[in-house]
Write a protein that holds these residues in place. Structure first.
Motif, PDB file in Angstrom:
ATOM      1  N   ARG A  79       0.812  -1.216   0.000  1.00 31.87           N
ATOM      2  CA  ARG A  79       0.000   0.000   0.000  1.00 31.87           C
ATOM      3  C   ARG A  79       0.845   1.264   0.000  1.00 31.87           C
ATOM      4  O   ARG A  79       0.301   2.362   0.054  1.00 31.87           O
ATOM      5  CB  ARG A  79      -0.928  -0.008   1.210  1.00 31.87           C
ATOM      6  CG  ARG A  79      -1.967  -1.130   1.173  1.00 31.87           C
ATOM      7  CD  ARG A  79      -2.945  -1.034   2.340  1.00 31.87           C
ATOM      8  NE  ARG A  79      -3.442   0.307   2.534  1.00 31.87           N
ATOM      9  CZ  ARG A  79      -4.359   0.898   1.770  1.00 31.87           C
ATOM     10  NH1 ARG A  79      -4.876   0.243   0.744  1.00 31.87           N
ATOM     11  NH2 ARG A  79      -4.759   2.138   2.027  1.00 31.87           N
ATOM     12  N   GLN A  80       2.162   1.132  -0.068  1.00 30.34           N
ATOM     13  CA  GLN A  80       3.024   2.301  -0.013  1.00 30.34           C
ATOM     14  C   GLN A  80       3.389   2.780  -1.409  1.00 30.34           C
ATOM     15  O   GLN A  80       3.380   2.022  -2.378  1.00 30.34           O
ATOM     16  CB  GLN A  80       4.292   1.975   0.789  1.00 30.34           C
ATOM     17  CG  GLN A  80       4.027   1.346   2.146  1.00 30.34           C
ATOM     18  CD  GLN A  80       3.011   2.114   2.979  1.00 30.34           C
ATOM     19  OE1 GLN A  80       3.078   3.337   3.098  1.00 30.34           O
ATOM     20  NE2 GLN A  80       2.063   1.398   3.567  1.00 30.34           N
ATOM     21  N   ALA A  81       3.732   4.049  -1.510  1.00 32.62           N
ATOM     22  CA  ALA A  81       4.027   4.669  -2.806  1.00 32.62           C
ATOM     23  C   ALA A  81       5.202   3.984  -3.488  1.00 32.62           C
ATOM     24  O   ALA A  81       6.203   3.653  -2.854  1.00 32.62           O
ATOM     25  CB  ALA A  81       4.339   6.156  -2.608  1.00 32.62           C
ATOM     26  N   GLY A  82       5.069   3.769  -4.798  1.00 33.36           N
ATOM     27  CA  GLY A  82       6.155   3.242  -5.606  1.00 33.36           C
ATOM     28  C   GLY A  82       6.360   1.752  -5.550  1.00 33.36           C
ATOM     29  O   GLY A  82       7.318   1.246  -6.144  1.00 33.36           O
ATOM     30  N   ILE A  83       5.472   1.018  -4.852  1.00 34.00           N
ATOM     31  CA  ILE A  83       5.684  -0.414  -4.645  1.00 34.00           C
ATOM     32  C   ILE A  83       4.590  -1.228  -5.324  1.00 34.00           C
ATOM     33  O   ILE A  83       3.400  -0.959  -5.152  1.00 34.00           O
ATOM     34  CB  ILE A  83       5.735  -0.752  -3.143  1.00 34.00           C
ATOM     35  CG1 ILE A  83       6.997  -0.143  -2.514  1.00 34.00           C
ATOM     36  CG2 ILE A  83       5.710  -2.257  -2.918  1.00 34.00           C
ATOM     37  CD1 ILE A  83       7.130  -0.411  -1.039  1.00 34.00           C
ATOM     38  N   ASP A  84       5.006  -2.237  -6.097  1.00 33.07           N
ATOM     39  CA  ASP A  84       4.120  -3.279  -6.616  1.00 33.07           C
ATOM     40  C   ASP A  84       4.528  -4.596  -5.963  1.00 33.07           C
ATOM     41  O   ASP A  84       5.718  -4.820  -5.704  1.00 33.07           O
ATOM     42  CB  ASP A  84       4.260  -3.438  -8.136  1.00 33.07           C
ATOM     43  CG  ASP A  84       3.694  -2.261  -8.898  1.00 33.07           C
ATOM     44  OD1 ASP A  84       2.470  -2.226  -9.087  1.00 33.07           O
ATOM     45  OD2 ASP A  84       4.482  -1.392  -9.306  1.00 33.07           O
ATOM     46  N   VAL A  85       3.562  -5.466  -5.703  1.00 33.26           N
ATOM     47  CA  VAL A  85       3.883  -6.770  -5.137  1.00 33.26           C
ATOM     48  C   VAL A  85       3.209  -7.864  -5.957  1.00 33.26           C
ATOM     49  O   VAL A  85       2.195  -7.652  -6.611  1.00 33.26           O
ATOM     50  CB  VAL A  85       3.460  -6.896  -3.655  1.00 33.26           C
ATOM     51  CG1 VAL A  85       4.128  -5.837  -2.801  1.00 33.26           C
ATOM     52  CG2 VAL A  85       1.952  -6.848  -3.512  1.00 33.26           C
ATOM     53  N   SER A  86       3.823  -9.037  -5.889  1.00 34.92           N
ATOM     54  CA  SER A  86       3.254 -10.241  -6.480  1.00 34.92           C
ATOM     55  C   SER A  86       3.372 -11.339  -5.441  1.00 34.92           C
ATOM     56  O   SER A  86       4.399 -11.453  -4.772  1.00 34.92           O
ATOM     57  CB  SER A  86       4.022 -10.615  -7.753  1.00 34.92           C
ATOM     58  OG  SER A  86       3.637 -11.888  -8.219  1.00 34.92           O
ATOM     59  N   SER A 453       6.956  13.231  -6.983  1.00 32.85           N
ATOM     60  CA  SER A 453       8.251  12.813  -7.513  1.00 32.85           C
ATOM     61  C   SER A 453       8.085  12.329  -8.944  1.00 32.85           C
ATOM     62  O   SER A 453       7.133  11.596  -9.251  1.00 32.85           O
ATOM     63  CB  SER A 453       8.863  11.680  -6.674  1.00 32.85           C
ATOM     64  OG  SER A 453       9.046  12.063  -5.328  1.00 32.85           O
ATOM     65  N   ALA A 454       9.009  12.740  -9.802  1.00 33.71           N
ATOM     66  CA  ALA A 454       9.081  12.233 -11.168  1.00 33.71           C
ATOM     67  C   ALA A 454      10.481  11.668 -11.367  1.00 33.71           C
ATOM     68  O   ALA A 454      11.479  12.332 -11.060  1.00 33.71           O
ATOM     69  CB  ALA A 454       8.798  13.337 -12.180  1.00 33.71           C
ATOM     70  N   TYR A 455      10.581  10.431 -11.860  1.00 28.73           N
ATOM     71  CA  TYR A 455      11.884   9.773 -11.971  1.00 28.73           C
ATOM     72  C   TYR A 455      12.054   9.138 -13.351  1.00 28.73           C
ATOM     73  O   TYR A 455      11.101   8.823 -14.055  1.00 28.73           O
ATOM     74  CB  TYR A 455      12.052   8.710 -10.879  1.00 28.73           C
ATOM     75  CG  TYR A 455      11.033   7.596 -10.937  1.00 28.73           C
ATOM     76  CD1 TYR A 455      11.258   6.451 -11.712  1.00 28.73           C
ATOM     77  CD2 TYR A 455       9.853   7.682 -10.223  1.00 28.73           C
ATOM     78  CE1 TYR A 455      10.329   5.431 -11.771  1.00 28.73           C
ATOM     79  CE2 TYR A 455       8.912   6.663 -10.283  1.00 28.73           C
ATOM     80  CZ  TYR A 455       9.159   5.543 -11.048  1.00 28.73           C
ATOM     81  OH  TYR A 455       8.235   4.535 -11.131  1.00 28.73           O
ATOM     82  N   ARG A 456      13.316   8.935 -13.695  1.00 25.18           N
ATOM     83  CA  ARG A 456      13.683   8.319 -14.961  1.00 25.18           C
ATOM     84  C   ARG A 456      14.921   7.461 -14.705  1.00 25.18           C
ATOM     85  O   ARG A 456      15.962   7.981 -14.275  1.00 25.18           O
ATOM     86  CB  ARG A 456      13.976   9.392 -16.009  1.00 25.18           C
ATOM     87  CG  ARG A 456      14.397   8.869 -17.375  1.00 25.18           C
ATOM     88  CD  ARG A 456      14.753  10.044 -18.295  1.00 25.18           C
ATOM     89  NE  ARG A 456      15.169   9.600 -19.621  1.00 25.18           N
ATOM     90  CZ  ARG A 456      14.353   9.446 -20.651  1.00 25.18           C
ATOM     91  NH1 ARG A 456      13.067   9.710 -20.510  1.00 25.18           N
ATOM     92  NH2 ARG A 456      14.807   9.052 -21.821  1.00 25.18           N
ATOM     93  N   GLY A 482       8.489   7.183 -14.236  1.00 31.64           N
ATOM     94  CA  GLY A 482       7.281   7.233 -13.433  1.00 31.64           C
ATOM     95  C   GLY A 482       7.084   8.535 -12.692  1.00 31.64           C
ATOM     96  O   GLY A 482       7.983   9.375 -12.590  1.00 31.64           O
ATOM     97  N   VAL A 483       5.871   8.686 -12.174  1.00 29.87           N
ATOM     98  CA  VAL A 483       5.488   9.829 -11.346  1.00 29.87           C
ATOM     99  C   VAL A 483       4.733   9.300 -10.132  1.00 29.87           C
ATOM    100  O   VAL A 483       3.862   8.420 -10.273  1.00 29.87           O
ATOM    101  CB  VAL A 483       4.591  10.818 -12.123  1.00 29.87           C
ATOM    102  CG1 VAL A 483       4.148  11.971 -11.225  1.00 29.87           C
ATOM    103  CG2 VAL A 483       5.312  11.346 -13.361  1.00 29.87           C
ATOM    104  N   GLU A 484       5.068   9.801  -8.944  1.00 33.23           N
ATOM    105  CA  GLU A 484       4.408   9.394  -7.701  1.00 33.23           C
ATOM    106  C   GLU A 484       3.886  10.623  -6.971  1.00 33.23           C
ATOM    107  O   GLU A 484       4.563  11.646  -6.907  1.00 33.23           O
ATOM    108  CB  GLU A 484       5.382   8.670  -6.762  1.00 33.23           C
ATOM    109  CG  GLU A 484       6.049   7.452  -7.337  1.00 33.23           C
ATOM    110  CD  GLU A 484       7.283   7.066  -6.564  1.00 33.23           C
ATOM    111  OE1 GLU A 484       7.846   5.989  -6.858  1.00 33.23           O
ATOM    112  OE2 GLU A 484       7.721   7.849  -5.674  1.00 33.23           O
ATOM    113  N   LEU A 485       2.705  10.500  -6.423  1.00 27.77           N
ATOM    114  CA  LEU A 485       2.136  11.538  -5.575  1.00 27.77           C
ATOM    115  C   LEU A 485       1.718  10.892  -4.261  1.00 27.77           C
ATOM    116  O   LEU A 485       0.903   9.969  -4.244  1.00 27.77           O
ATOM    117  CB  LEU A 485       0.924  12.191  -6.247  1.00 27.77           C
ATOM    118  CG  LEU A 485       0.209  13.287  -5.435  1.00 27.77           C
ATOM    119  CD1 LEU A 485       1.150  14.459  -5.158  1.00 27.77           C
ATOM    120  CD2 LEU A 485      -1.044  13.754  -6.159  1.00 27.77           C
TER     121      LEU A 485
END
Length: 608
Positions: A79-86, A453-456, A482-485
């Motif tokens: 549930r935290q920003a920038g994280i995907d889980v499988s 945040s915007a990252y490359r 990506g972009v995170e808010l």
């Protein structure tokens, strides 16, 4: 491989300066959002107020962990920003984490400063670490190789175990015949503190696989975990001494087999002032893993990592600081097949030297760091990072950063014989390398805050299994944008916390999307007290359609309902109804997450 109980008992070290000196973090009414006086240590390897940090960072303290009522650590991190889980099922099932679109082995995981990424597989299975043993979590997004070395391409997740001076206990009952109990006992005084904690988790589980899964067996797949932790702190003159030990033993059932996992990590630290403006920390750490799979394709992996860190923090004039240190790591890896024959038995070591210069002039800040790693296997690797920040207006801050990362191949990628000549390792592999740039804008106020945040990132020499026999080789390139808010707000008695992210994670050569990473993802939490003793919460999670091995996984939205009631000053009753609407969704092809389920907890928390 020899097993040294003494060495395993000495193992918290790398984080010594962190664990000994960092104050307790605080959470606001929205449940775990950072406050202006929160101190973080992972991004810079020295205590830094989060309001002055130049990296995208999320902090979850113990009160936030309890308020979230997550069934396990991987669910909390998802549930935290920038994280995907499988994950391949419910509690205890194999889980992988993708930070900012990177691979699962692109995130460095630390427990009390000790590196716990597997020497064999390159990642740490977070499913086996109970939330009962965790005091605080710091998530730093973006490369940190200039300070931490290998694996920190996507970022760093550092987990701090329970404060040794605390006391408490909890009992949980839930769906799928889930039964859990844990307790923490500690004493503290003028000379220091000592504590011991442990617990058990058992679940009969459910059938986690679908008929399309390999070796499908419609039985229940259970999970069992036993965990124990020890910790202590004291002083010797001007020096602070700390020791920590964490051990977990887990049995995870899967179709036609069982995985037995035993992990131990810990260490010892000594830190304090050497002169008026000069402090140091000496840390000795060790992490062990014994992973045994019992099936027709049985295997056993044993690994051991020993580390020593000596860190120095020198305060210069005009608010500038100089950080420098040396790190030594030795790794051993042993693999056996189903017949218990040795597949490979390897060892390697690495010495890293690093330094950082930080300071501020007026409203501007800077942070420069560089590191040189000398590996017995791959030779010398140099990484650097730079960050700049500008404070303006009433609580606003602009930041920009650039950083390099690398990952040394794990032993399976190097030496595995594969299966019948397929998926074999390659001892001539080169380390993966990355370059990243980030631009951020944030605001912090008394009622809340936001961070954009915007990252490359570009990753080269990415290791893939390709060719006629699918052997390991350096051919792939990854493009991660990506972009995170991330934001939080307190509106009267209502606490609001949420994040939303957009990302493009793809093969830079073919344009194919990287697997199991959602292009769009969002999470929202609402916390509302009904009165002085009763509180409610609602969590919503949404992810868009994403690719897996055999086709796309559908997008989904999930709701979870929480409630907490104080039963006197020291007792609390909590309940969580997960997947409130009983939606069917998939996190990994061939596997089913839990249907609607209930988890009830009775907690004793003296002194709260």
């Amino acid at each position: 491989m020899n097993r040294s109980p003494l060495a395993a008992g000495l193992a918290l070290a790398i984080a010594a300066p962190i664990v000994v000196s960092a104050p307790t973090l605080s959470a606001d009414a929205s449940g775990g959002a950072e406050t202006l006086d929160t101190i973080v240590v992972t991004a810079t390897r020295s205590p830094t107020p989060i309001a002055r940090g130049l990296a995208a960072t999320t902090v979850l303290d113990r009160s936030a962990i309890e308020q979230a009522q997550a069934p396990d650590l991987i669910d909390l991190l998802a549930r935290q920003a920038g994280i995907d889980v499988s994950r391949t099922g419910g509690p205890g099932s194999l889980s992988t984490l993708f930070l900012r679109g990177g691979n699962s082995n692109h995130t460095l995981v630390l427990i009390d400063g000790v590196r716990v990424n597997s020497v064999q597989q390159g990642q740490y299975d977070l499913a086996n670490l109970p939330l009962d043993r965790i005091e605080r979590i710091e998530i730093v997004r973006g490369p940190r190789a200039a300070l931490w070395g290998s694996d920190a391409i996507g970022g760093v997740i550092q987990i701090f175990t329970r404060d040794p001076g605390q006391r408490g206990a909890q009992v949980r009952l839930g769906s799928f015949e889930r039964r859990e109990g844990a307790a923490q006992w500690g004493v503290s005084g003028e000379r220091g503190s000592f504590g011991i904690g442990g617990g058990v988790q058992d679940a009969e589980g459910y059938n986690v696989s679908t008929p399309t899964s390999f070796g499908f067996d419609p039985d229940r797949d259970g999970f069992r975990n036993r965990h124990l932790s020890l910790g202590g702190r004291t002083t010797l003159g001007t020096q602070a001494v700390g020791v920590n030990l964490l051990s977990t033993v887990a049995d995870v059932e899967f179709d036609r087999g069982l995985t037995e996992s035993h992990s131990v990590s810990g260490g010892a630290t000594l830190g304090g002032p050497l002169a008026k403006r000069w402090t140091h920390s000496l840390a000795l750490g060790e992490a062990r893993e014994d992973l045994k799979t019992l099936s027709s394709f049985g295997s056993r992996f044993e690994s051991r990592r020993r580390s020593a860190d000596w860190l120095h923090d020198l305060v210069l004039t005009d608010g500038q600081t100089l950080l420098f240190g040396v790190n030594r790591v030795s790794e051993d890896a042993l693999s056996r097949n189903a017949a218990n024959a040795v597949v490979y038995d390897r060892n390697r070591h690495n010495t890293g030297v690093f330094g950082a210069w930080r300071g501020a002039i007026g409203a501007q800040q800077w942070d420069l760091a560089a590191r040189s790693d000398d590996s017995s296997q791959f030779g010398r690797t140099t990484t650097a990072q730079a960050a700049w920040g500008l404070a303006f207006g009433d609580g606003w801050r602009l930041r920009a950063s650039w950083g390099q990362g690398f990952r040394a191949p794990n032993t399976n990628e190097l030496y595995s014989p594969g299966f019948g000549g397929f998926f074999a390792g390659n001892p001539n592999l080169d380390p993966e390398r990355s370059r990243s740039a980030e631009l951020g804008l944030g605001w912090q106020g008394t009622a809340g805050g936001i961070d954009l945040s915007a990252y490359r990132s570009r990753v080269t020499d990415l290791i893939a299994f390709a060719g006629p026999t699918f052997g390991a080789t350096n051919i792939n390139q990854a493009r991660l944008d990506g972009v995170e808010l991330d934001g939080r707000w307190t509106l009267g008695s209502l606490g609001i916390r949420g994040n939303v992210g957009w990302q493009r994670a793809e093969n830079a050569v073919t344009g194919a999307p990287l697997l199991r990473r959602a292009p769009r993802k969002a999470a929202l939490s609402l916390d509302l007290p009904a009165n002085d003793w009763l509180r409610f919460g609602l969590d919503a999670t949404a992810a868009s359609r994403r690719q897996d091995f055999d086709g796309p996984l559908g997008g989904y939205t999930r709701f979870d309902l929480r409630a907490e009631a104080d039963l006197g000053p020291d007792w609390a009753l909590r309940a969580r109804l997960e997947n409130l609407l009983d939606r069917r969704y998939t996190l990994a092809s061939g596997f089913a997450p839990p249907e609607r389920s209930l988890l009830v907890e009775l907690a004793w928390r003296p002194g709260r």
